[in-house]
Design an enzyme around this catalytic site. Structure first.
Site, PDB file in Angstrom:
ATOM      1  CG  ASP A 143      -1.975   1.016   1.187  1.00  0.00           C
ATOM      2  OD1 ASP A 143      -1.967   1.836   0.255  1.00  0.00           O
ATOM      3  OD2 ASP A 143      -2.825   1.027   2.089  1.00  0.00           O
ATOM      4  CG  ASP A 172      -5.792   6.323  -3.105  1.00  0.00           C
ATOM      5  OD1 ASP A 172      -4.880   5.539  -2.769  1.00  0.00           O
ATOM      6  OD2 ASP A 172      -6.946   6.236  -2.644  1.00  0.00           O
TER       7      ASP A 172
END
Length: 402
Positions: free
Chosen positions: A93, A274
């Protein structure tokens, strides 16, 4: 890019992603990523998944990848912890910074395990993990080890399905602040921090390549630690500084404007890059202009904008003006892969656009989120050392695979 565990996305459309061993060359560590569609529970509501995540981002909350349940896009790496190492499947992530295990496979203590006694917790917006901080040896790939790495050991976790053991957070270190309950102002050195401080990589840089795919299973990307892989992009990388606008500055936030053809639909403003968001979100006024310019209507099933074949043929380029560079999504890059329509509950022959409404007018903060469908057309670089984000074209920028 984003506060405590969150970013790299999942079209695991629920996309579950497995990884082959790291390769190390010239202080650059590369990790091939395979994307695998998981539709065992039927069609997935990607837009709803994204809306929950984007709402949390706009609130400035520390979060991680939304629950891997039935939606989104995940990148899973096999990471060893301890000596001898136990292997855990962790979400890679770029939008979070804490690394933790124990959601699935239980943490196994070894001679390298040190309990710091610190309670730790990360709120994902749609899930949570809480437990105790340890330091331990972390192994990435074959023989690449990080010593005394802070990890969270979960005593409780919510929002993670079977096969996911935790998160490998590679976002900015500031995102770890607030995760140690008794020391909320303390930042925890990340995996990337320690790779750098221990001399394994020469700069704190993470680079990401996604490739457009139209199949359920495909090795479609690469994660690189320590620099950029020149074989994966064309031309030069254009950099832009992290925005000074809050809360975007705590993520991988940048300033940009957007034009559709020659029509300005979003003036220069702050937003977020993102990898854990699938679609491209823009402020409501920009969305309304885009909808009117394309002639699209809202599809009641998927929630996405829908265009006819004639309207698709008339689509203009969508231009993202970032720093001194413009990054263009061609008409084909603005649509969802038609071969994957049924996995999101859509019609197999329909043409859906990947630009959607962030839910607030421009000027209210976090006016855009450039998600996976933007990033799969460009090489992206997250440079902690120089507080900047970079983009470059790839051989897939103008692909017509959708």
């Amino acid at each position: 890019m984003f506060p405590a565990p969150s970013l790299l996305i999942i079209i695991l459309l629920a996309l579950s992603i497995t990884v082959s061993p790291f390769k190390i060359r010239d202080s650059l560590i590369t990790l091939p990523i395979a994307r695998r569609l998981n539709v065992s529970d039927g069609p997935i509501s990607l837009l709803q998944h994204d809306k929950v995540r984007v709402a949390a981002l706009k609130d400035g909350r520390h979060l991680g990848s939304p629950p891997v349940t039935n939606v989104a896009v995940n990148y899973i790496a096999e990471v060893g912890v301890g000596s001898p190492a136990t292997t855990y499947n962790l979400i890679v992530d770029t939008g979070s910074s804490n690394t933790w295990v124990g959601a699935g496979t239980a943490y196994v203590k070894t001679s390298t395990s040190v309990n710091t006694g610190q309670p730790v917790e990360v709120d994902y917006g749609t899930g949570i993990f809480s437990g105790t901080e340890y330091t331990d040896t972390v192994t990435l790939g074959s023989g690449l080890t990080i010593t005394k790495q802070s990890i969270g050991v979960a005593s409780n976790s919510e929002g993670f399905t079977a096969g996911v053991d935790g998160v490998l957070g590679i976002g900015p270190v500031d995102l770890t602040e607030g995760s140690l309950i008794d020391e909320p102002n303390t930042a925890i050195p990340t995996v990337v921090d320690n790779l750098y401080s221990q001399g394994t990589i020469s700069q704190e840089v993470v680079s990401v390549l996604f490739e457009p795919t139209t199949s359920k299973t495909n090795t479609n990307g690469e994660l690189a630690f320590g620099g950029t892989d020149s074989a994966k992009y064309t031309g030069d990388i254009g950099y832009t500084p992290i925005t000074t606008t809050n809360p975007e500055s705590t993520y991988w936030g940048i300033n940009e404007s957007i034009t559709y053809g020659s029509t300005m639909i979003l003036s220069t403003t702050a937003g977020i890059v993102d990898t854990s968001t699938t679609y491209i979100f823009v402020a409501t006024d920009a969305y309304t202009k885009y909808k009117a310019e394309t002639g699209a209507t809202v599809d009641l099933i998927t929630g996405l904008l829908l265009v006819s074949s004639a309207q698709y043929s008339a689509l203009k380029n969508l231009n993202f003006n970032i720093g001194s560079n413009t990054y263009t999504l061609t008409p084909n890059a603005q649509i969802w892969p038609r071969s994957l329509n049924t996995y999101i509950g859509g019609s197999s022959n329909a043409i859906y656009l990947i630009v959607t409404d962030i839910g607030t007018a421009s000027g209210s903060g976090s006016d855009f989120v450039n998600g996976y469908t933007f990033l799969e057309r460009f090489y992206s670089v997250y440079d902690t050392t120089n507080s900047r984000v970079g983009f470059a074209k790839t051989s897939y920028t103008d692909a017509t695979t959708n």
